[in-house]
Design a protein around this motif. Structure first.
Motif, PDB file in Angstrom:
ATOM      1  N   VAL A  80       0.935  -1.262   0.038  1.00  0.00           N
ATOM      2  CA  VAL A  80      -0.176  -0.073  -0.003  1.00  0.00           C
ATOM      3  C   VAL A  80       0.956   1.206  -0.017  1.00  0.00           C
ATOM      4  O   VAL A  80       0.652   2.341  -0.560  1.00  0.00           O
ATOM      5  CB  VAL A  80      -0.909   0.029   1.151  1.00  0.00           C
ATOM      6  N   ASP A  81       1.889   1.446   0.785  1.00  0.00           N
ATOM      7  CA  ASP A  81       2.962   2.422   0.744  1.00  0.00           C
ATOM      8  C   ASP A  81       3.616   2.576  -0.715  1.00  0.00           C
ATOM      9  O   ASP A  81       3.676   3.774  -1.118  1.00  0.00           O
ATOM     10  CB  ASP A  81       3.748   2.140   1.725  1.00  0.00           C
ATOM     11  N   ARG A  82       3.899   1.313  -1.213  1.00  0.00           N
ATOM     12  CA  ARG A  82       4.734   1.598  -2.628  1.00  0.00           C
ATOM     13  C   ARG A  82       3.632   2.186  -3.492  1.00  0.00           C
ATOM     14  O   ARG A  82       4.051   2.969  -4.282  1.00  0.00           O
ATOM     15  CB  ARG A  82       4.911   0.201  -3.133  1.00  0.00           C
ATOM     16  N   ALA A  83       2.485   1.799  -3.529  1.00  0.00           N
ATOM     17  CA  ALA A  83       1.287   2.060  -4.368  1.00  0.00           C
ATOM     18  C   ALA A  83       1.186   3.711  -4.434  1.00  0.00           C
ATOM     19  O   ALA A  83       1.095   4.485  -5.202  1.00  0.00           O
ATOM     20  CB  ALA A  83       0.005   1.610  -4.279  1.00  0.00           C
ATOM     21  N   ALA A  84       1.006   4.269  -3.094  1.00  0.00           N
ATOM     22  CA  ALA A  84       1.003   5.504  -2.862  1.00  0.00           C
ATOM     23  C   ALA A  84       2.094   6.346  -3.485  1.00  0.00           C
ATOM     24  O   ALA A  84       1.858   7.538  -4.060  1.00  0.00           O
ATOM     25  CB  ALA A  84       0.751   5.788  -1.313  1.00  0.00           C
ATOM     26  N   HIS A  85       3.373   5.926  -3.203  1.00  0.00           N
ATOM     27  CA  HIS A  85       4.489   6.539  -3.705  1.00  0.00           C
ATOM     28  C   HIS A  85       4.664   6.663  -5.285  1.00  0.00           C
ATOM     29  O   HIS A  85       4.696   7.617  -5.885  1.00  0.00           O
ATOM     30  CB  HIS A  85       5.729   5.995  -3.190  1.00  0.00           C
ATOM     31  N   LEU A  86       4.000   5.732  -5.851  1.00  0.00           N
ATOM     32  CA  LEU A  86       4.227   5.307  -7.145  1.00  0.00           C
ATOM     33  C   LEU A  86       2.954   6.397  -7.831  1.00  0.00           C
ATOM     34  O   LEU A  86       3.201   7.158  -8.836  1.00  0.00           O
ATOM     35  CB  LEU A  86       3.867   4.131  -7.778  1.00  0.00           C
ATOM     36  N   ASP A  87       1.915   6.466  -7.102  1.00  0.00           N
ATOM     37  CA  ASP A  87       0.874   7.282  -7.628  1.00  0.00           C
ATOM     38  C   ASP A  87       1.219   8.756  -7.519  1.00  0.00           C
ATOM     39  O   ASP A  87       0.986   9.414  -8.474  1.00  0.00           O
ATOM     40  CB  ASP A  87      -0.629   7.104  -6.822  1.00  0.00           C
ATOM     41  N   ARG A  88       1.815   8.899  -6.423  1.00  0.00           N
ATOM     42  CA  ARG A  88       1.905  10.421  -6.327  1.00  0.00           C
ATOM     43  C   ARG A  88       3.371  10.841  -7.445  1.00  0.00           C
ATOM     44  O   ARG A  88       3.109  11.973  -7.875  1.00  0.00           O
ATOM     45  CB  ARG A  88       2.821  10.908  -4.956  1.00  0.00           C
ATOM     46  N   ALA A  89       4.111   9.905  -7.635  1.00  0.00           N
ATOM     47  CA  ALA A  89       5.063  10.429  -8.671  1.00  0.00           C
ATOM     48  C   ALA A  89       4.582  10.615  -9.966  1.00  0.00           C
ATOM     49  O   ALA A  89       4.834  11.360 -10.660  1.00  0.00           O
ATOM     50  CB  ALA A  89       6.208   9.168  -8.341  1.00  0.00           C
ATOM     51  N   SER A  90       3.669   9.589 -10.078  1.00  0.00           N
ATOM     52  CA  SER A  90       3.153   9.411 -11.621  1.00  0.00           C
ATOM     53  C   SER A  90       2.203  10.780 -11.714  1.00  0.00           C
ATOM     54  O   SER A  90       2.329  11.279 -12.838  1.00  0.00           O
ATOM     55  CB  SER A  90       2.178   8.315 -11.902  1.00  0.00           C
ATOM     56  N   ARG A  91       1.532  11.087 -10.867  1.00  0.00           N
ATOM     57  CA  ARG A  91       0.792  12.297 -11.086  1.00  0.00           C
ATOM     58  C   ARG A  91       1.506  13.528 -11.403  1.00  0.00           C
ATOM     59  O   ARG A  91       1.420  14.412 -12.063  1.00  0.00           O
ATOM     60  CB  ARG A  91      -0.163  12.736  -9.960  1.00  0.00           C
ATOM     61  N   LYS A  92       2.715  13.617 -10.776  1.00  0.00           N
ATOM     62  CA  LYS A  92       3.631  14.704 -10.671  1.00  0.00           C
ATOM     63  C   LYS A  92       4.376  14.650 -12.247  1.00  0.00           C
ATOM     64  O   LYS A  92       4.361  15.853 -12.852  1.00  0.00           O
ATOM     65  CB  LYS A  92       4.558  14.765  -9.751  1.00  0.00           C
ATOM     66  N   LEU A  93       4.701  13.582 -12.729  1.00  0.00           N
ATOM     67  CA  LEU A  93       5.411  13.641 -14.111  1.00  0.00           C
ATOM     68  C   LEU A  93       4.204  13.605 -15.072  1.00  0.00           C
ATOM     69  O   LEU A  93       4.415  14.479 -16.246  1.00  0.00           O
ATOM     70  CB  LEU A  93       6.265  12.237 -14.114  1.00  0.00           C
ATOM     71  N   ASN A  94       3.102  13.082 -14.948  1.00  0.00           N
ATOM     72  CA  ASN A  94       1.965  13.285 -15.914  1.00  0.00           C
ATOM     73  C   ASN A  94       1.810  14.596 -16.033  1.00  0.00           C
ATOM     74  O   ASN A  94       1.247  15.261 -17.298  1.00  0.00           O
ATOM     75  CB  ASN A  94       0.912  12.504 -15.648  1.00  0.00           C
ATOM     76  N   GLY A  95       1.715  15.423 -14.842  1.00  0.00           N
ATOM     77  CA  GLY A  95       1.104  16.963 -14.873  1.00  0.00           C
ATOM     78  C   GLY A  95       2.487  17.649 -15.656  1.00  0.00           C
ATOM     79  O   GLY A  95       2.194  18.840 -16.018  1.00  0.00           O
TER      80      GLY A  95
END
Length: 270
Positions: free
Chosen positions: A225-240
């Motif tokens: 669950v922690d890995r998923a949260a980190h990946l989601d946050r990073a993906s949103r920033k790079l997609n942005g």
């Protein structure tokens, strides 16, 4: 042309993408360089503008209000251009030391490169490191069996990321055109913007990169669950920042290039 256009060139960033899982070398060096000027930065501050030319990175950090206020309090005056140069001069040796310690290829990188070469793709790199530091990374990668077809460092062109000049220089050197046949892979917002500004496809790499910023051994112990949260946050920033795709590791890259080729076949461009 649209029916026959395919990816010809893949351009990788180094720290946090091809090497240095967690993008540890530059983060450590920046913290130590600012500490030499009696400025205590946080790792979050240092990572915010990671991926810029090192000089521009220092400048952006000094422009953070909290850092500017700290400088005024410590030195009794506002910072100036000479202070940027002083920190930049301190940073160089620290980066050399850090890259020697943290330049192992990320897991699976060699295998992915081999797959791309089997497809006939050219492989190149850009970096936010100056040439003298980048050469140390190139040497370390050669010892592990990787050498790109061409490399461009941050001071090889008039300006580095997010400007497109490093990519244009690689395209010229390797005779690759149009930009839509080029894929840029990196782990920071300037990486992504570099590709977008050049008219190329931009792919963000999350788990290995600066936006997550966690060493491999620590990453492997995290709950899912922690890995998923980190990946989601990073993906949103790079997609942005304009990434066309975000992937956890390079292992996903061949599949994404297949998807890009499919989109190119329909006439779609970045």
């Amino acid at each position: 042309m649209s029916g026959s256009l395919k990816v010809q060139l893949v351009v990788f960033d180094w720290s946090g993408t091809l090497v240095d899982y967690g993008c540890l070398a530059p983060a450590r060096a920046f913290l130590e360089a600012f500490a030499k000027s009696r400025l205590m930065l946080t790792i979050q501050q240092v990572r915010w503008s990671m991926g810029l030319h090192n000089y521009e990175h220092i400048l952006s950090l000094l422009q953070i209000p909290q850092v500017s206020e700290q400088f005024q309090m410590v030195h009794g005056r506002p910072w100036n251009d000479a202070d940027v140069l002083n920190i930049y001069d301190d940073l160089g040796p620290l980066l050399l030391d850090a890259t020697r310690q943290y330049s192992r290829l990320t897991p699976g990188a060699l295998e992915v490169i081999a797959q791309l070469r089997e497809r006939g793709l050219k492989i190149a790199t850009t970096s936010d490191y100056a040439r003298n530091v980048a050469e140390c990374v190139y040497d370390a990668a050669r010892l592990e069996g990787f050498e790109a077809d061409a490399n461009v460092a941050a001071d090889d062109t008039p300006s580095a990321r997010p400007a497109p000049w490093m990519l244009f220089r690689l395209m010229t050197e390797l005779n690759v055109y149009p930009p839509a046949s080029v894929v840029k892979v990196g782990d920071t917002m300037p990486d992504i913007e570099e590709g977008v500004n050049a008219g190329c496809w931009s792919i963000g790499c999350t788990a290995t990169g600066s936006e997550v910023g966690i060493p491999l051994a620590e990453w492997q112990t995290l709950p899912d669950v922690d890995r998923a949260a980190h990946l989601d946050r990073a993906s949103r920033k790079l997609n942005g920042a304009g990434a066309h795709f975000a992937i956890p590791t390079l292992a996903e890259l061949p599949r994404i290039i297949d998807r890009i080729n499919q989109r190119l076949e329909t006439g779609e461009k970045p």
